[in-house]
Write an enzyme that holds these catalytic residues in place. Structure first.
Site, PDB file in Angstrom:
ATOM      1  N   ILE A 135       0.847  -1.205   0.000  1.00 19.22           N
ATOM      2  CA  ILE A 135       0.000   0.000   0.000  1.00 19.22           C
ATOM      3  C   ILE A 135       0.879   1.251   0.000  1.00 19.22           C
ATOM      4  O   ILE A 135       0.570   2.249  -0.657  1.00 19.22           O
ATOM      5  CB  ILE A 135      -0.964  -0.009   1.210  1.00 19.22           C
ATOM      6  CG1 ILE A 135      -1.780  -1.315   1.202  1.00 19.22           C
ATOM      7  CG2 ILE A 135      -1.915   1.186   1.166  1.00 19.22           C
ATOM      8  CD1 ILE A 135      -2.547  -1.584   2.474  1.00 19.22           C
ATOM      9  N   ASN A 187       9.837  -6.771   4.510  1.00 21.96           N
ATOM     10  CA  ASN A 187       8.743  -7.406   3.772  1.00 21.96           C
ATOM     11  C   ASN A 187       8.427  -6.606   2.516  1.00 21.96           C
ATOM     12  O   ASN A 187       7.269  -6.449   2.135  1.00 21.96           O
ATOM     13  CB  ASN A 187       7.496  -7.526   4.670  1.00 21.96           C
ATOM     14  CG  ASN A 187       6.443  -8.418   4.066  1.00 21.96           C
ATOM     15  OD1 ASN A 187       6.755  -9.322   3.298  1.00 21.96           O
ATOM     16  ND2 ASN A 187       5.187  -8.148   4.357  1.00 21.96           N
ATOM     17  N   LYS A 211       2.021  -7.756   9.200  1.00 25.10           N
ATOM     18  CA  LYS A 211       0.582  -7.786   8.920  1.00 25.10           C
ATOM     19  C   LYS A 211      -0.017  -9.162   8.671  1.00 25.10           C
ATOM     20  O   LYS A 211      -1.176  -9.257   8.239  1.00 25.10           O
ATOM     21  CB  LYS A 211       0.291  -6.889   7.715  1.00 25.10           C
ATOM     22  CG  LYS A 211       1.012  -7.361   6.455  1.00 25.10           C
ATOM     23  CD  LYS A 211       0.478  -6.704   5.215  1.00 25.10           C
ATOM     24  CE  LYS A 211       1.061  -7.352   3.980  1.00 25.10           C
ATOM     25  NZ  LYS A 211       0.491  -6.912   2.739  1.00 25.10           N
ATOM     26  N   SER A 242      -6.819  -1.191  10.414  1.00 20.74           N
ATOM     27  CA  SER A 242      -7.432  -2.310   9.697  1.00 20.74           C
ATOM     28  C   SER A 242      -8.831  -2.588  10.224  1.00 20.74           C
ATOM     29  O   SER A 242      -9.126  -2.340  11.406  1.00 20.74           O
ATOM     30  CB  SER A 242      -6.554  -3.545   9.908  1.00 20.74           C
ATOM     31  OG  SER A 242      -7.246  -4.710   9.542  1.00 20.74           O
ATOM     32  N   TYR A 254      -1.960  -9.717  15.775  1.00 20.53           N
ATOM     33  CA  TYR A 254      -1.899  -8.652  14.763  1.00 20.53           C
ATOM     34  C   TYR A 254      -3.042  -7.655  14.975  1.00 20.53           C
ATOM     35  O   TYR A 254      -2.835  -6.438  15.034  1.00 20.53           O
ATOM     36  CB  TYR A 254      -1.981  -9.268  13.354  1.00 20.53           C
ATOM     37  CG  TYR A 254      -2.426  -8.284  12.296  1.00 20.53           C
ATOM     38  CD1 TYR A 254      -1.556  -7.313  11.813  1.00 20.53           C
ATOM     39  CD2 TYR A 254      -3.737  -8.314  11.786  1.00 20.53           C
ATOM     40  CE1 TYR A 254      -1.986  -6.386  10.860  1.00 20.53           C
ATOM     41  CE2 TYR A 254      -4.162  -7.407  10.847  1.00 20.53           C
ATOM     42  CZ  TYR A 254      -3.288  -6.447  10.388  1.00 20.53           C
ATOM     43  OH  TYR A 254      -3.715  -5.533   9.457  1.00 20.53           O
ATOM     44  N   LYS A 280      -3.212  -3.461  16.270  1.00 21.21           N
ATOM     45  CA  LYS A 280      -3.910  -2.330  15.634  1.00 21.21           C
ATOM     46  C   LYS A 280      -4.826  -1.638  16.641  1.00 21.21           C
ATOM     47  O   LYS A 280      -4.906  -0.409  16.671  1.00 21.21           O
ATOM     48  CB  LYS A 280      -4.703  -2.812  14.411  1.00 21.21           C
ATOM     49  CG  LYS A 280      -3.836  -3.296  13.253  1.00 21.21           C
ATOM     50  CD  LYS A 280      -2.960  -2.185  12.683  1.00 21.21           C
ATOM     51  CE  LYS A 280      -2.025  -2.682  11.588  1.00 21.21           C
ATOM     52  NZ  LYS A 280      -1.022  -1.692  11.187  1.00 21.21           N
TER      53      LYS A 280
HETATM   54  C1  UD1 Z   1      -7.218 -10.266   7.210  1.00 20.49           C
HETATM   55  C2  UD1 Z   1      -7.708  -9.125   8.080  1.00 20.49           C
HETATM   56  C3  UD1 Z   1      -7.271  -7.809   7.537  1.00 20.49           C
HETATM   57  C4  UD1 Z   1      -5.786  -7.800   7.365  1.00 20.49           C
HETATM   58  C5  UD1 Z   1      -5.381  -8.929   6.442  1.00 20.49           C
HETATM   59  C6  UD1 Z   1      -3.873  -8.952   6.370  1.00 20.49           C
HETATM   60  C7  UD1 Z   1      -9.834  -9.540   9.177  1.00 20.49           C
HETATM   61  C8  UD1 Z   1     -11.307  -9.456   9.059  1.00 20.49           C
HETATM   62  N1  UD1 Z   1      -9.158  -9.117   8.111  1.00 20.49           N
HETATM   63  O1  UD1 Z   1      -7.929 -10.209   6.043  1.00 20.49           O
HETATM   64  O2  UD1 Z   1      -7.623  -6.779   8.418  1.00 20.49           O
HETATM   65  O3  UD1 Z   1      -5.355  -6.583   6.858  1.00 20.49           O
HETATM   66  O4  UD1 Z   1      -5.843 -10.173   6.963  1.00 20.49           O
HETATM   67  O5  UD1 Z   1      -3.383 -10.151   5.921  1.00 20.49           O
HETATM   68  O6  UD1 Z   1      -9.267  -9.960  10.153  1.00 20.49           O
HETATM   69  N2  UD1 Z   1      -9.188 -17.342   1.497  1.00 20.49           N
HETATM   70  C9  UD1 Z   1      -9.346 -18.569   0.917  1.00 20.49           C
HETATM   71  N3  UD1 Z   1      -8.239 -19.193   0.420  1.00 20.49           N
HETATM   72  C10 UD1 Z   1      -6.996 -18.640   0.493  1.00 20.49           C
HETATM   73  C11 UD1 Z   1      -6.846 -17.368   1.081  1.00 20.49           C
HETATM   74  C12 UD1 Z   1      -7.965 -16.747   1.592  1.00 20.49           C
HETATM   75  O7  UD1 Z   1     -10.447 -19.097   0.851  1.00 20.49           O
HETATM   76  O8  UD1 Z   1      -6.029 -19.273   0.039  1.00 20.49           O
HETATM   77  C13 UD1 Z   1     -10.368 -16.648   2.017  1.00 20.49           C
HETATM   78  C14 UD1 Z   1     -10.285 -16.402   3.519  1.00 20.49           C
HETATM   79  O9  UD1 Z   1     -10.752 -17.484   4.245  1.00 20.49           O
HETATM   80  C15 UD1 Z   1     -11.191 -15.165   3.646  1.00 20.49           C
HETATM   81  C16 UD1 Z   1     -11.002 -14.438   2.320  1.00 20.49           C
HETATM   82  O10 UD1 Z   1     -10.445 -15.392   1.413  1.00 20.49           O
HETATM   83  O11 UD1 Z   1     -12.507 -15.559   3.751  1.00 20.49           O
HETATM   84  C17 UD1 Z   1     -10.063 -13.259   2.420  1.00 20.49           C
HETATM   85  O12 UD1 Z   1      -8.893 -13.700   3.087  1.00 20.49           O
HETATM   86  P1  UD1 Z   1      -7.574 -12.817   3.158  1.00 20.49           P
HETATM   87  O13 UD1 Z   1      -7.237 -12.294   1.806  1.00 20.49           O
HETATM   88  O14 UD1 Z   1      -6.535 -13.625   3.856  1.00 20.49           O
HETATM   89  O15 UD1 Z   1      -7.991 -11.562   4.028  1.00 20.49           O
HETATM   90  P2  UD1 Z   1      -8.696 -11.462   5.464  1.00 20.49           P
HETATM   91  O16 UD1 Z   1      -8.414 -12.670   6.273  1.00 20.49           O
HETATM   92  O17 UD1 Z   1     -10.093 -11.067   5.247  1.00 20.49           O
END
Ligand code: UD1
Length: 355
Positions: free
Chosen positions: A31, A54, A103, A143, A168, A172
């Site tokens: 970002i 990172n 993060k 976040s 984490y 925040k």
């Molecule tokens: C989380 C945090 C966010 C933080 C970010 C940093 C929360 C709500 N959000 O985002 O604040 O900045 O991490 O890393 O805590 N997924 C899959 N398969 C994958 C990867 C992800 O199904 O291989 C799904 C996850 O289960 C989730 C969605 O995709 O439902 C988004 O996941 P991700 O991109 O890791 O972000 P958050 O976990 O939402």
């Protein structure tokens, strides 16, 4: 680059002195690098401070290509106050945007002490130096994780914050609290706490974007790496949630829209005598994991092998933003769709694979 703990890599004294100088900690990150471009586009002078723990030199190369020159850059760990002080002395910034932090949610549960040390110490060092050098404006990278699983959706800034689900997330919450207390004690300090939802995508040039080290944790880099053949398949973490298609819902926002919000926050802070306000930054709508994958496949005409797996520990079921406060106070809104974000993410991934 030498191995000195503090090194000014380059500077641009030709830039007009009257322009506002902004220290961007973590400015070589995902970002941060997009924000550096937005700052320059709006007449600010960004000075990058990054320890490259990172972030990747390829992002600097891309930045240079996009801008036509290399922005000022210091290699420095923000938890090293003595070293960071030298940067303040040399640059005398007018404002700070503080991105520098670890993060990864999962990693933070394995290495909590490292996360607390880095994320909290770096903010404290920045704050102490801001006070010492009379720098009064801070934009803080927060976040939506500070909300945990909210009871009502969309989530508003005034929603009650649940206990953080990871170290984490707790860093925040603590950092936001530190800034709230610091501005109460010293009203000349003005802060914008920007609560990001899920930043995705890349600069439309395809020259900078997200560069996770190792196996990506986040959804979109995992999708692009699977599409590029680097990963065998994407595992969808659970399809038995109480959502229309059973997969988790998030508010995905193009990283360039997010970067623009930092400029808007600085402009807003300029109009304030005192301030410590939190802003949700999201599209204001949610998309499921399946929708994201399907949109990626459709707009890029590229297949992605998918398998349904178990739920991921610590995942919230659904969260999306009420971003009306940022819209009314910062005059900010998103301009790019999910489809555009996923096209840009793929452009970046393809460029990486060639490079
Ligand atoms: C989380 C945090 C966010 C933080 C970010 C940093 C929360 C709500 N959000 O985002 O604040 O900045 O991490 O890393 O805590 N997924 C899959 N398969 C994958 C990867 C992800 O199904 O291989 C799904 C996850 O289960 C989730 C969605 O995709 O439902 C988004 O996941 P991700 O991109 O890791 O972000 P958050 O976990 O939402």
């Amino acid at each position: 680059m030498t191995k000195k703990p503090w090194v000014k890599v380059r500077a641009h004294s030709f830039i007009l002195r009257s322009m506002k100088k902004v220290l961007v900690t973590g400015g070589a990150g995902y970002i941060g690098s997009h924000t550096v471009i937005e700052l320059l586009n709006h007449g600010y002078i960004p000075v990058i401070v990054d320890d490259f723990s990172n972030s990747d030199k390829r992002v600097l190369k891309g930045l240079e290509e996009i801008l036509g020159f290399a922005p000022s850059l210091y290699r420095c760990d923000c938890t090293d106050k003595a070293v960071l002080k030298k940067v303040f002395e040399a640059e005398m910034p007018d404002a700070v945007i503080h991105f520098a932090a670890f993060k990864a949610v999962g990693e933070s549960t394995e290495q909590p002490v490292r996360y607390y040390r880095n994320n909290i110490d770096s903010l404290l060092c920045v704050l102490e130096l801001m006070q010492e050098f009379n720098v009064c404006e801070l934009v803080f990278s927060s976040s939506c994780t500070v909300y945990g699983q909210p009871e009502t959706l969309p989530v508003h800034e005034k929603c009650e914050q649940k206990p953080a689900t990871s170290p984490y997330g707790y860093t925040k919450q603590v950092c936001e609290r530190i800034l709230t207390d610091a501005t109460t004690a010293n009203p000349t300090l003005r802060c914008a706490l920007l609560r990001y939802f899920n930043p995705i995508g890349a600069h439309p040039s395809g020259l900078i974007g997200e560069l996770p080290y190792g196996v990506p944790n986040n959804l979109v880099p995992y999708i692009t790496q699977t599409a590029a053949g680097i990963r065998e398949k994407l595992i969808i973490h659970g399809n038995d949630y109480a959502t229309p298609d059973g997969t988790c819902i998030r508010d995905y926002i193009h990283v360039c829209d997010l970067a623009n919000a930092h400029v808007k926050a600085l402009e807003w802070l300029d109009t304030k005598v005192s301030a410590c306000e939190a802003f949700n930054l999201g599209q204001g709508m949610g998309n499921s994991v399946k929708e994201v994958v399907d949109t990626f496949v459709r707009v890029n005409a590229t297949p992605v092998k998918v398998e349904i797996g178990p739920r991921r520990a610590g995942d919230v079921e659904q969260v999306w933003a009420d971003a009306s406060k940022a819209s009314s106070l910062l005059q900010w809104k998103t301009e790019r769709s999910l489809a555009e974000s996923l096209k840009d993410a793929w452009k970046w991934q393809k460029q990486l694979s060639i490079g």
